[in-house]
Design a protein around this motif. Structure first.
Motif, PDB file in Angstrom:
ATOM      1  N   ALA A 140      -1.393   7.142  14.531  1.00  0.00           N
ATOM      2  CA  ALA A 140      -1.337   7.220  15.999  1.00  0.00           C
ATOM      3  C   ALA A 140       0.105   7.026  16.438  1.00  0.00           C
ATOM      4  N   MET A 141       0.611   7.965  17.222  1.00  0.00           N
ATOM      5  CA  MET A 141       2.003   7.933  17.681  1.00  0.00           C
ATOM      6  C   MET A 141       2.115   7.070  18.938  1.00  0.00           C
ATOM      7  N   ILE A 142       2.792   5.913  18.801  1.00  0.00           N
ATOM      8  CA  ILE A 142       2.909   4.949  19.886  1.00  0.00           C
ATOM      9  C   ILE A 142       4.378   4.863  20.311  1.00  0.00           C
ATOM     10  N   ARG A 143       4.619   5.159  21.577  1.00  0.00           N
ATOM     11  CA  ARG A 143       5.983   5.218  22.123  1.00  0.00           C
ATOM     12  C   ARG A 143       6.775   3.933  21.842  1.00  0.00           C
ATOM     13  N   GLY A 144       7.915   4.137  21.156  1.00  0.00           N
ATOM     14  CA  GLY A 144       8.841   3.044  20.907  1.00  0.00           C
ATOM     15  C   GLY A 144       8.352   1.996  19.917  1.00  0.00           C
ATOM     16  N   ILE A 145       7.174   2.204  19.337  1.00  0.00           N
ATOM     17  CA  ILE A 145       6.613   1.222  18.410  1.00  0.00           C
ATOM     18  C   ILE A 145       6.671   1.729  16.966  1.00  0.00           C
ATOM     19  N   ASN A 146       6.073   2.902  16.724  1.00  0.00           N
ATOM     20  CA  ASN A 146       6.016   3.413  15.348  1.00  0.00           C
ATOM     21  C   ASN A 146       6.514   4.845  15.228  1.00  0.00           C
ATOM     22  N   ASP A 147       7.171   5.350  16.263  1.00  0.00           N
ATOM     23  CA  ASP A 147       7.564   6.764  16.288  1.00  0.00           C
ATOM     24  C   ASP A 147       9.035   7.002  15.969  1.00  0.00           C
ATOM     25  N   HIS A 148       9.684   6.030  15.356  1.00  0.00           N
ATOM     26  CA  HIS A 148      11.106   6.144  15.034  1.00  0.00           C
ATOM     27  C   HIS A 148      11.334   7.138  13.889  1.00  0.00           C
ATOM     28  N   ALA A 149      12.459   7.815  13.947  1.00  0.00           N
ATOM     29  CA  ALA A 149      12.800   8.788  12.909  1.00  0.00           C
ATOM     30  C   ALA A 149      12.824   8.145  11.524  1.00  0.00           C
ATOM     31  N   TRP A 150      13.350   6.925  11.428  1.00  0.00           N
ATOM     32  CA  TRP A 150      13.419   6.284  10.116  1.00  0.00           C
ATOM     33  C   TRP A 150      12.027   6.005   9.560  1.00  0.00           C
ATOM     34  N   ARG A 151      11.050   5.785  10.438  1.00  0.00           N
ATOM     35  CA  ARG A 151       9.687   5.572   9.952  1.00  0.00           C
ATOM     36  C   ARG A 151       9.095   6.884   9.434  1.00  0.00           C
ATOM     37  N   ALA A 152       9.440   7.985  10.054  1.00  0.00           N
ATOM     38  CA  ALA A 152       8.995   9.289   9.537  1.00  0.00           C
ATOM     39  C   ALA A 152       9.578   9.513   8.146  1.00  0.00           C
ATOM     40  N   ASP A 153      10.856   9.186   7.983  1.00  0.00           N
ATOM     41  CA  ASP A 153      11.501   9.355   6.685  1.00  0.00           C
ATOM     42  C   ASP A 153      10.876   8.442   5.631  1.00  0.00           C
ATOM     43  N   LEU A 154      10.567   7.200   6.014  1.00  0.00           N
ATOM     44  CA  LEU A 154       9.934   6.271   5.077  1.00  0.00           C
ATOM     45  C   LEU A 154       8.534   6.753   4.703  1.00  0.00           C
ATOM     46  N   LEU A 155       7.771   7.200   5.689  1.00  0.00           N
ATOM     47  CA  LEU A 155       6.435   7.725   5.409  1.00  0.00           C
ATOM     48  C   LEU A 155       6.520   8.915   4.462  1.00  0.00           C
ATOM     49  N   ALA A 156       7.466   9.807   4.711  1.00  0.00           N
ATOM     50  CA  ALA A 156       7.644  10.976   3.842  1.00  0.00           C
ATOM     51  C   ALA A 156       7.952  10.550   2.414  1.00  0.00           C
ATOM     52  N   SER A 157       8.787   9.530   2.256  1.00  0.00           N
ATOM     53  CA  SER A 157       9.142   9.090   0.906  1.00  0.00           C
ATOM     54  C   SER A 157       7.941   8.463   0.187  1.00  0.00           C
ATOM     55  N   LEU A 158       7.074   7.803   0.937  1.00  0.00           N
ATOM     56  CA  LEU A 158       5.881   7.193   0.338  1.00  0.00           C
ATOM     57  C   LEU A 158       4.853   8.236  -0.099  1.00  0.00           C
ATOM     58  N   LEU A 159       4.832   9.380   0.598  1.00  0.00           N
ATOM     59  CA  LEU A 159       3.818  10.408   0.331  1.00  0.00           C
ATOM     60  C   LEU A 159       4.322  11.561  -0.524  1.00  0.00           C
ATOM     61  N   ALA A 160       5.604  11.604  -0.797  1.00  0.00           N
ATOM     62  CA  ALA A 160       6.205  12.727  -1.526  1.00  0.00           C
ATOM     63  C   ALA A 160       5.498  12.964  -2.856  1.00  0.00           C
ATOM     64  N   GLY A 161       5.100  14.208  -3.071  1.00  0.00           N
ATOM     65  CA  GLY A 161       4.481  14.605  -4.327  1.00  0.00           C
ATOM     66  C   GLY A 161       3.038  14.158  -4.496  1.00  0.00           C
ATOM     67  N   ARG A 162       2.435  13.627  -3.449  1.00  0.00           N
ATOM     68  CA  ARG A 162       1.064  13.122  -3.522  1.00  0.00           C
ATOM     69  C   ARG A 162       0.087  14.093  -2.871  1.00  0.00           C
ATOM     70  N   LEU A 163      -1.166  13.977  -3.229  1.00  0.00           N
ATOM     71  CA  LEU A 163      -2.229  14.809  -2.661  1.00  0.00           C
ATOM     72  C   LEU A 163      -2.667  14.166  -1.348  1.00  0.00           C
ATOM     73  N   ALA A 164      -1.830  14.359  -0.326  1.00  0.00           N
ATOM     74  CA  ALA A 164      -2.061  13.720   0.971  1.00  0.00           C
ATOM     75  C   ALA A 164      -1.477  14.576   2.075  1.00  0.00           C
ATOM     76  N   HIS A 165      -2.037  14.412   3.245  1.00  0.00           N
ATOM     77  CA  HIS A 165      -1.441  15.016   4.432  1.00  0.00           C
ATOM     78  C   HIS A 165      -1.487  13.986   5.552  1.00  0.00           C
ATOM     79  N   VAL A 166      -0.662  14.194   6.565  1.00  0.00           N
ATOM     80  CA  VAL A 166      -0.583  13.277   7.691  1.00  0.00           C
ATOM     81  C   VAL A 166      -1.231  13.912   8.899  1.00  0.00           C
ATOM     82  N   ASN A 167      -2.081  13.150   9.548  1.00  0.00           N
ATOM     83  CA  ASN A 167      -2.706  13.563  10.795  1.00  0.00           C
ATOM     84  C   ASN A 167      -2.056  12.735  11.904  1.00  0.00           C
ATOM     85  N   LEU A 168      -1.129  13.351  12.636  1.00  0.00           N
ATOM     86  CA  LEU A 168      -0.478  12.663  13.752  1.00  0.00           C
ATOM     87  C   LEU A 168      -1.411  12.698  14.950  1.00  0.00           C
ATOM     88  N   ILE A 169      -1.591  11.543  15.578  1.00  0.00           N
ATOM     89  CA  ILE A 169      -2.549  11.412  16.673  1.00  0.00           C
ATOM     90  C   ILE A 169      -1.813  10.967  17.932  1.00  0.00           C
TER      91      ILE A 169
END
Length: 179
Positions: A97-126
């Motif tokens: 869930a995309m929450i303004r100013g709480i979890n929507d920072h660019a660095w969090r997107a980059d961290l999430l991407a690094s955690l999921l890289a090469g895995r059988l997963a997809h992200v559902n942005l809400i």
């Protein structure tokens, strides 16, 4: 309880009137990250989808947003989810869930991407639905688009959930606020 979820999963595919006649492959089990239950589900030999409500890629924030994270940290939750994907061959959905100013920072997107890289997963942005009395609101569309762009550019499959129901206060989170 786990037993009730399992009973429902087994009953849903049964023909009407005992069940709903819906394939297990069309059923999604959603969790905030109950690691032992995810691991147990992986061993059941079922074909259901798994959705994990992550909402933050870092323990500091997820401890606040999803209190069960104090028990099972992000790494443990994702390890169990990836184990589920390996056991079933089914892609895991990471709910965010995309929450303004709480979890929507660019660095969090980059961290999430690094955690999921090469895995059988997809992200559902809400996009967060407007809920009267909530201290949170939806991310700015440009910020959300940048978050999505960063995930996609890192090779992470992403969908953005449609925000149906907001006009009639029937979207996720709005019914509870109205009750």
């Amino acid at each position: 309880t786990y037993a009730c979820v399992l009973t429902a999963i087994r009953r849903i595919p049964e023909p009407v009137p005992a069940g709903l006649g819906i394939s297990q492959r069309s059923v999604t089990v959603s969790t905030v990250g109950l690691v032992p239950a995810i691991r147990k589900l992986a061993a059941e030999g079922l074909a259901v989808r798994l959705a994990v409500s992550l909402h933050a890629p870092d323990d500091g924030l997820r401890d606040d947003l999803v209190p069960v994270n104090r028990r099972w940290k992000v790494a443990e939750v994702l390890d169990a989810a990836f184990g589920y994907a390996a056991a079933t061959g089914r892609r895991v959905s990471i709910e965010y869930a995309m929450i303004r100013g709480i979890n929507d920072h660019a660095w969090r997107a980059d961290l999430l991407a690094s955690l999921l890289a090469g895995r059988l997963a997809h992200v559902n942005l809400i996009p967060l639905n407007p809920t009267p009395g909530s201290r949170w609101t939806a991310s700015d569309p440009a910020v959300a688009a940048e978050f999505q762009r960063r995930l996609v550019s890192a090779g992470i499959p992403v969908t953005v959930r449609d925000t149906r129901g907001t006009q009639i206060d029937g979207a996720c989170g709005q019914l509870a606020a109205a009750g």
